[in-house]
Each structure stands twice: as C-alpha cells, then as structure tokens.
Write an enzyme that holds these catalytic residues in place. Structure first.
Site, mmCIF file in Angstrom:
data_model
loop_
_atom_site.group_PDB
_atom_site.id
_atom_site.type_symbol
_atom_site.label_atom_id
_atom_site.label_comp_id
_atom_site.label_asym_id
_atom_site.label_seq_id
_atom_site.Cartn_x
_atom_site.Cartn_y
_atom_site.Cartn_z
ATOM 1 N N GLU A 138 -12.263 3.421 -1.434
ATOM 2 C CA GLU A 138 -11.780 4.518 -2.288
ATOM 3 C C GLU A 138 -11.513 4.059 -3.707
ATOM 4 O OE1 GLU A 138 -8.419 6.224 -0.323
ATOM 5 O OE2 GLU A 138 -9.589 6.743 1.457
ATOM 6 N N VAL A 139 -10.980 2.861 -3.860
ATOM 7 C CA VAL A 139 -10.613 2.384 -5.197
ATOM 8 C C VAL A 139 -11.599 1.286 -5.613
ATOM 9 C CG1 VAL A 139 -8.796 1.355 -6.604
ATOM 10 C CG2 VAL A 139 -8.185 2.917 -4.731
ATOM 11 N N ASP A 193 0.850 -1.188 0.000
ATOM 12 C CA ASP A 193 0.000 0.000 0.000
ATOM 13 C C ASP A 193 0.891 1.245 0.000
ATOM 14 O OD1 ASP A 193 -3.213 0.555 0.929
ATOM 15 O OD2 ASP A 193 -1.794 2.228 1.136
ATOM 16 N N ILE A 194 0.491 2.259 -0.753
ATOM 17 C CA ILE A 194 1.300 3.477 -0.884
ATOM 18 C C ILE A 194 1.303 4.297 0.412
ATOM 19 C CG2 ILE A 194 -0.480 5.080 -1.721
ATOM 20 C CD1 ILE A 194 1.545 5.880 -3.945
ATOM 21 N N ASN A 241 -12.887 -3.123 2.306
ATOM 22 C CA ASN A 241 -13.852 -2.026 2.369
ATOM 23 C C ASN A 241 -14.705 -2.064 1.104
ATOM 24 O OD1 ASN A 241 -12.694 -0.984 4.790
ATOM 25 N ND2 ASN A 241 -11.035 -0.106 3.576
ATOM 26 N N HIS A 266 -10.121 -5.328 -3.607
ATOM 27 C CA HIS A 266 -8.821 -5.548 -2.966
ATOM 28 C C HIS A 266 -9.026 -5.983 -1.537
ATOM 29 C CE1 HIS A 266 -9.922 -1.266 -2.682
ATOM 30 N NE2 HIS A 266 -9.353 -1.236 -1.490
ATOM 31 N N MET A 267 -8.095 -6.793 -1.063
ATOM 32 C CA MET A 267 -8.050 -7.141 0.349
ATOM 33 C C MET A 267 -6.795 -6.524 0.943
ATOM 34 S SD MET A 267 -8.067 -10.785 2.352
ATOM 35 C CE MET A 267 -9.714 -11.200 1.799
ATOM 36 N N HIS A 268 -6.993 -5.709 1.979
ATOM 37 C CA HIS A 268 -5.853 -5.202 2.746
ATOM 38 C C HIS A 268 -5.391 -6.319 3.677
ATOM 39 C CE1 HIS A 268 -6.752 -0.755 2.116
ATOM 40 N NE2 HIS A 268 -7.948 -1.266 1.857
#
Ligand code: 5GP
Length: 120
Positions: A100-101, A35-36, A92, A105-107
């Site tokens: 947001e995106v 993650d950035i 999310n 995706h899975m964090h």
C-alpha cells in the site's frame, strides 16, 4: 527496472515529521515505528530513511551503510520487543504483494502464533 520514488507517500511524510508516529527505534539510516493498524500484539514497521520504494529497490541501490543501518534497526526492534517465541518479517512488494505504501518497509509481527505464511 526503473524505480520512480514518490516523495508524497505517507512514510516520506513521517520521515519529514509532517505526520506523527510512535517511534520505537531510530538510527542514522532507519526509523522503526508502530503500525497504525496493528495485526498482532507486536507490529512494528522498519523503514530506511533513503528514497527506496521496495525491498528489491533497496537491495539493489542502497549503500552498504544504509543496508547495515536498516538491518541493525531490525535487530534492535527484535531485541527490544517481546519476540523470544518468534516473529515474522514481511515486505509486501508492488501489486502482487499488495503493497500500500510505496516506501520500502519491513513489517515485524509477533506476540502470538501467526499461522501459515500464505493462505492456501
Ligand atoms: P503495506 O500494505 O504497504 O505492506 O503496509 C502499509 C502499512 O502501513 C499498513 O500495515 C498500514 O496499517 C500502515 N500505515 C498506513 N498509514 C500509516 C500511518 O499514517 N502511520 C502508521 N504508523 N502506519 C501506517
């Protein structure tokens, strides 16, 4: 539910190689990268390569091969990261989930105690 995937989202651009990323793992169906703006010592995003907007979209419409490839990538990220003490996987989703995106995706977050799942 209708899912209208927008291929101009930032993760689609990462998948096309238009934006650089720090890849930690890749297979035929999934990409995992840092993650950035990391929220923990380990903060990796695992994304499918297919055009899915969200967890529910992916769970409904992705093929068994895509789903297996995705979770195999999750397993590989967990194994190669320092997560023996535990971690959290978060997806999310849409407005209430503060996504947001709009590419699923899975964090994968870990490397420190993360506190309770939700604020009271
Ligand atoms: P969401 O809020 O959609 O669950 O999480 C999106 C995540 O993507 C955020 O944690 C954010 O830091 C990360 N992110 C946004 N843009 C980029 C980018 O260009 N590169 C990387 N590696 N991560 C990004």
């Amino acid at each position: 539910m209708e899912y209208a995937y927008d291929d101009q989202n930032i993760f689609a651009k990462i998948l096309r190689g238009e934006i650089p990323n720090k890849t930690v793992y890749e297979n035929d169906h999934a990409l995992a990268f840092e993650d950035i703006a990391p929220q923990a010592p380990v903060h990796v995003l695992v994304i499918p390569k297919g055009p899915y907007m969200s967890l529910d979209h992916f769970a409904r419409d992705a093929s068994p091969e895509e789903q297996a490839g995705f979770f195999q990538a999750v397993a590989s990220v967990c194994e190669m990261s320092d997560l023996a003490e535990g971690f959290r996987g978060i997806s999310n989703t849409r407005a209430h989930g503060v996504q947001e995106v709009p590419h699923y995706h899975m964090h994968i977050l870990g490397g420190r105690p993360l506190g309770r799942m939700l604020q009271p």
